[in-house]
Design a protein around this motif. Structure first.
Motif, PDB file in Angstrom:
ATOM      1  N   SER B 400      25.558  31.725  42.135  1.00 49.41           N
ATOM      2  CA  SER B 400      26.520  31.738  41.053  1.00 49.41           C
ATOM      3  C   SER B 400      26.827  30.322  40.595  1.00 49.41           C
ATOM      4  CB  SER B 400      27.800  32.441  41.504  1.00 49.41           C
ATOM      5  OG  SER B 400      28.842  32.148  40.621  1.00 49.41           O
ATOM      6  N   THR B 406      32.043  29.640  37.862  1.00 48.55           N
ATOM      7  CA  THR B 406      33.194  29.068  38.555  1.00 48.55           C
ATOM      8  C   THR B 406      33.791  30.074  39.534  1.00 48.55           C
ATOM      9  OG1 THR B 406      34.680  29.843  36.846  1.00 48.55           O
ATOM     10  CG2 THR B 406      33.804  27.626  36.598  1.00 48.55           C
ATOM     11  N   GLY B 409      35.672  33.956  36.467  1.00 45.94           N
ATOM     12  CA  GLY B 409      35.455  34.839  35.317  1.00 45.94           C
ATOM     13  C   GLY B 409      36.154  36.175  35.447  1.00 45.94           C
ATOM     14  N   LEU B 410      35.885  36.893  36.540  1.00 46.36           N
ATOM     15  CA  LEU B 410      36.444  38.242  36.659  1.00 46.36           C
ATOM     16  C   LEU B 410      37.949  38.224  36.911  1.00 46.36           C
ATOM     17  CD1 LEU B 410      33.648  40.223  38.513  1.00 46.36           C
ATOM     18  CD2 LEU B 410      34.329  40.344  36.127  1.00 46.36           C
TER      19      LEU B 410
HETATM   20  N1  LIG Z   1      26.743  42.294  36.419  1.00 47.34           N
HETATM   21  C1  LIG Z   1      26.762  41.815  37.672  1.00 47.34           C
HETATM   22  N2  LIG Z   1      25.742  42.079  38.530  1.00 47.34           N
HETATM   23  C2  LIG Z   1      25.773  41.579  39.789  1.00 47.34           C
HETATM   24  N3  LIG Z   1      26.758  40.816  40.299  1.00 47.34           N
HETATM   25  C3  LIG Z   1      27.781  40.530  39.499  1.00 47.34           C
HETATM   26  C4  LIG Z   1      27.851  41.004  38.166  1.00 47.34           C
HETATM   27  N4  LIG Z   1      28.995  40.563  37.610  1.00 47.34           N
HETATM   28  C5  LIG Z   1      29.612  39.835  38.565  1.00 47.34           C
HETATM   29  N5  LIG Z   1      28.887  39.812  39.695  1.00 47.34           N
HETATM   30  C6  LIG Z   1      29.265  39.149  40.953  1.00 47.34           C
HETATM   31  O1  LIG Z   1      30.650  38.935  40.943  1.00 47.34           O
HETATM   32  C7  LIG Z   1      30.943  37.582  41.221  1.00 47.34           C
HETATM   33  C8  LIG Z   1      32.207  37.172  40.512  1.00 47.34           C
HETATM   34  O2  LIG Z   1      31.985  37.105  39.115  1.00 47.34           O
HETATM   35  P1  LIG Z   1      32.840  36.127  38.217  1.00 47.34           P
HETATM   36  O3  LIG Z   1      32.501  36.378  36.810  1.00 47.34           O
HETATM   37  O4  LIG Z   1      34.254  36.243  38.643  1.00 47.34           O
HETATM   38  O5  LIG Z   1      32.366  34.692  38.684  1.00 47.34           O
HETATM   39  P2  LIG Z   1      31.062  33.885  38.275  1.00 47.34           P
HETATM   40  O6  LIG Z   1      30.225  34.694  37.355  1.00 47.34           O
HETATM   41  O7  LIG Z   1      30.443  33.419  39.539  1.00 47.34           O
HETATM   42  O8  LIG Z   1      31.667  32.619  37.522  1.00 47.34           O
HETATM   43  P3  LIG Z   1      32.286  32.509  36.039  1.00 47.34           P
HETATM   44  O9  LIG Z   1      33.705  32.106  36.292  1.00 47.34           O
HETATM   45  O10 LIG Z   1      31.531  31.443  35.365  1.00 47.34           O
HETATM   46  O11 LIG Z   1      32.151  33.831  35.375  1.00 47.34           O
HETATM   47  C9  LIG Z   1      29.727  36.832  40.787  1.00 47.34           C
HETATM   48  O12 LIG Z   1      29.571  35.656  41.518  1.00 47.34           O
HETATM   49  C10 LIG Z   1      28.595  37.780  41.073  1.00 47.34           C
HETATM   50  O13 LIG Z   1      28.182  37.629  42.405  1.00 47.34           O
END
Ligand SMILES: Nc1ncnc2c1ncn2[C@@H]1O[C@H](COP(=O)(O)OP(=O)(O)OP(=O)(O)O)[C@@H](O)[C@H]1O
Ligand SMILES: [Mg+2]
Lengths: 233, 456
Positions: B400, B406, B409-410
């Motif tokens: 990631s 970061t 995101g979620l």
């Molecule tokens: N569509 C998806 N398929 C597989 N894993 C996912 C998916 N969406 C999220 N994840 C998992 O959830 C985690 C958390 O996602 P999140 O968007 O919070 O953080 P990120 O993508 O690592 O960083 P950013 O803050 O840039 O979005 C990710 O690191 C990833 O492992």
């Protein structure tokens, strides 16, 4: 000393033994909880704590045994009281054995944490069964404190659920082992863990049977559930 | 005074009547004396009869509290006084019972668990909250020794030591993985050797504390990583003579790290803004078509950037023709835009080249509307699902972070959706791709939205 005085002193000795038993039960509940938490979190310190505390559980068993022997020898209790004392002795044994199982779990956890491959096994699947085992022991001890037949009977019924979980888990491990023989060592480790959890459930069940024995005076070990329910009616 | 006079009068009258009656026969002294005796005898019988009635009433009083019998004179006064005394007593009892009930109701209303223990630490009374905290039964467990049911060794030791200064922290006997319950228990001595046990639910407090601790640790860690890299490049450039090309490459990498740190700070600021500001109202309506169009443009650009031309991802968006009928959403347009595109960006980033990503916007039968992103990526194992929206939580942090994530995101998505009373559900299994669904409540959407197909 008058008769009444004598018997009230006996009562207070009996209460003190019950309190000791409940204290041992409380310690044991924590032991099981810690062992299972150590497994869920792969925590060596927690596993070590369980292993170290095992001595205290054993010491409590010895203390209760002494107290029981002494009260039976001195007071020569009759009927209901004797039944209670015998049941306490059996419950103590069951608690101590459940403590052994917690100890076994803690030891296995330590070997699992050290092996990278074992950590990839479906350990999460044990969560349901271990949660049930903790609850069963707690409810068995509650039922003893309250001499609560209803709960005792429902424990006898629920123990089957753990057994079913155990069987399902065993089947799953067998498929793992067949697919990849390299997992046999780890699978066996898990199998021992599952077995220990299942045994804790069995000890809870035994305690429930002794509660029925205390209240009803009937030995319901090895009896069918319907027979037990007719006894309790 | 009057009744005394009355009694004497009646006595003398009776005596006089007896004497008069006797004197009718013979005028002798003895017959007069006999008459007086007869009179006093009659009086005695009458008085005794009244006394018996009074006594009878007294005897039956505790079963049938009737009014006192109709008596005259001194007996009447005695009866009235007794009955008044009893009435007063009954009132006092009623009052103190009411007071006790009020007190108990007050203790019941307490947000804390309260258990009253007698001098042998047996349970004398407990409120409903204590029952909930310890799995007690307010009726059956009365007179039970408290350590028989609260068996936690820490508590038992605390009670045995009669430690009234500190609270003991324990896990509730009814705590479970699904409903954890942590308690802070205090003992307060009162009366003669009696104890009041007060328990307080500190689960949320402990969780918040742990979260804060984690958060600070995480932020420091997240910032330190790019900072270390940056410092490393600076040091290299300071100490080594570099060629023109190396120089440019190093500067590029430094810019990359700086960019990562900026994104991190931006995300953190966004989160704290979301936490600090009031939730968006229901007045501002945004056409969903605008949001979707923007998301699609961003998504295609990101996908082209990350996967290259050899094996592009197949992106499916709602057909452009359907967009004018997509309806409107009530809420903050920029927040929604960023939350929804976050989900799409995740799908693009975690789905390998050549994969499929489908975005839908559909009305549900119950009036709610659902935005969903389905991908054919690696999917997410069940143990990670509940934790995805935690700050900095990543399934595979190395991957990631390498892709510029970061881990915030979620959590931003979750916050934005919470503010819009929308819910996020994730449906995924390892190897099965992932589907992130956002459901908006009916009152936040309007317009003709295409109904969900059988696939939803
Ligand atoms: N569509 C998806 N398929 C597989 N894993 C996912 C998916 N969406 C999220 N994840 C998992 O959830 C985690 C958390 O996602 P999140 O968007 O919070 O953080 P990120 O993508 O690592 O960083 P950013 O803050 O840039 O979005 C990710 O690191 C990833 O492992
Ligand atoms: Mg993301």
């Amino acid at each position: 000393m008058t008769e009444k005085h004598l018997s009230s002193q006996f009562d207070s000795e009996l209460t003190s033994i019950c309190s000791k038993l409940m204290e041992m039960g409380g310690l044991l509940e924590i032991q099981i909880q810690n062992a299972i938490q150590a497994l869920a979190q792969f925590s060596i310190p927690l596993a070590d704590e369980v292993i170290q505390t095992e001595d205290r559980v054993d010491m409590m068993e010895v203390a209760i045994d002494h107290a029981l022997t002494s009260i039976i020898a001195r007071r020569q209790p009759a009927a209901r009281d004797l039944r209670l004392l015998l049941a306490i002795s059996k419950i103590t044994t069951n608690l101590e054995r459940a403590g052994d199982e917690a100890n076994k779990i803690a030891r296995r956890v330590k070997s699992i944490v050290e092996s990278a491959s074992a950590r990839k096994m479906p350990i999460g699947d044990l969560r349901l069964a271990s949660g049930m085992a903790i609850t069963l022991i707690r409810r068995a001890l509650d039922a003893f404190a309250r001499l609560d037949l209803d709960t005792a009977v429902s424990i006898l019924k629920e123990d089957d659920l753990i057994d079913q979980e155990f069987k399902g888990f065993t089947r799953k491990l067998i498929t793992y082992m067949m697919e990849d023989p390299r997992t046999i060592g780890d699978s066996l480790n898990l199998l021992f863990l599952a077995k220990a959890i299942e045994r804790i459930g069995d000890h809870a069940k035994n305690i429930a049977e002794f509660i029925i024995y205390i209240v009803k005076g009937t030995d319901v070990r090895h009896s069918s559930l319907t027979h037990i329910e007719s006894v309790v009616q | 005074m009057y009744s005394m006079l009355f009694r004497l009068t009646v006595l003398f009258l009776l005596m006089g009547a007896g004497a008069g009656f006797a004197s009718l026969f013979k005028h002798t002294i003895p017959s007069v004396a006999l008459g007086v005796a007869l009179g006093s005898g009659l009086w005695l019988v009458w008085d005794t009869w009244r006394f018996l009635r009074f006594l009878d009433w007294l005897r039956r009083l505790h079963e049938t509290p009737d009014a006192p019998p109709r008596l005259s004179g001194l007996w009447r006064e005695a009866a009235q006084r007794v009955s008044r005394l009893l009435r007063k007593q009954a009132r006092l009892t009623r009052e103190s019972e009411a007071r006790l009930e009020n007190l108990q109701a007050g203790l019941q209303a307490s947000p804390n668990g309260v258990i009253v223990l007698d001098e042998h630490t047996h349970i004398e009374w407990c409120n409903q909250m204590a029952c909930r905290h310890f799995g007690l039964d307010a009726r059956r467990d009365i007179a039970q020794s408290v350590t028989h049911l609260l068996r936690d060794p820490a508590f038992v030791a605390h009670l045995a030591a009669r430690d009234f200064e500190q609270a003991v922290i324990m896990t509730s006997p009814v705590s479970s993985e699904a409903h954890p319950l942590r308690l802070s228990v205090r003992l307060c001595p009162y009366g003669q050797g009696r104890l009041l046990l007060i328990s307080q639910d500190i689960t949320v407090f402990e969780q918040a504390e742990a979260m804060q601790r984690d958060f600070v640790a995480n932020v420091s860690h997240e910032i330190r990583t790019p900072l270390t890299v940056l410092a490393g490049f600076v040091e290299t450039m300071q100490t080594l003579a570099l060629s023109e090309d190396e120089h440019r490459e190093y500067l590029d990498r430094m810019a990359q790290q700086a960019g990562h740190m900026r994104r991190l700070v931006d995300d953190l600021l966004m989160l704290s803004r979301l936490e600090g500001s009031p939730p968006p109202g229901l007045e501002d309506w945004t056409p969903i078509a605008v949001v979707l169009a923007q998301i699609e443009a961003d998504a295609r650009a990101l996908s082209a950037l990350t996967t290259g031309a050899s094996a592009p991802q197949r992106l499916v968006f709602p057909a452009a023709a359907a967009l004018p009928q997509a309806g409107e959403i009530a809420g903050a347009a920029t927040e929604l835009q960023s939350a929804l595109s976050n989900l799409v960006n995740n799908a693009i980033r975690y789905t390998p080249p050549g994969g499929d990503i489908e975005i839908r916007w559909e009305a549900q039968p119950d009036g709610t509307a659902c935005f969903s992103v389905r991908d054919s990526g690696p999917g997410i194992a069940p143990e990670h699902l509940p934790r995805l929206t935690e700050r900095f939580y990543r399934v595979d942090s190395a991957f990631s972070r390498a892709t510029g994530g970061t881990g915030l995101g979620l959590s931003i998505v979750k916050h934005v959706l919470q503010r819009h009373e929308a819910t996020l559900t994730v449906d995924s299994a390892p190897g099965q791709g992932a589907c992130f669904m956002v459901t908006f409540p009916a009152y936040r959407v309007r317009g003709e939205i295409a109904a969900g197909g059988a696939g939803m």
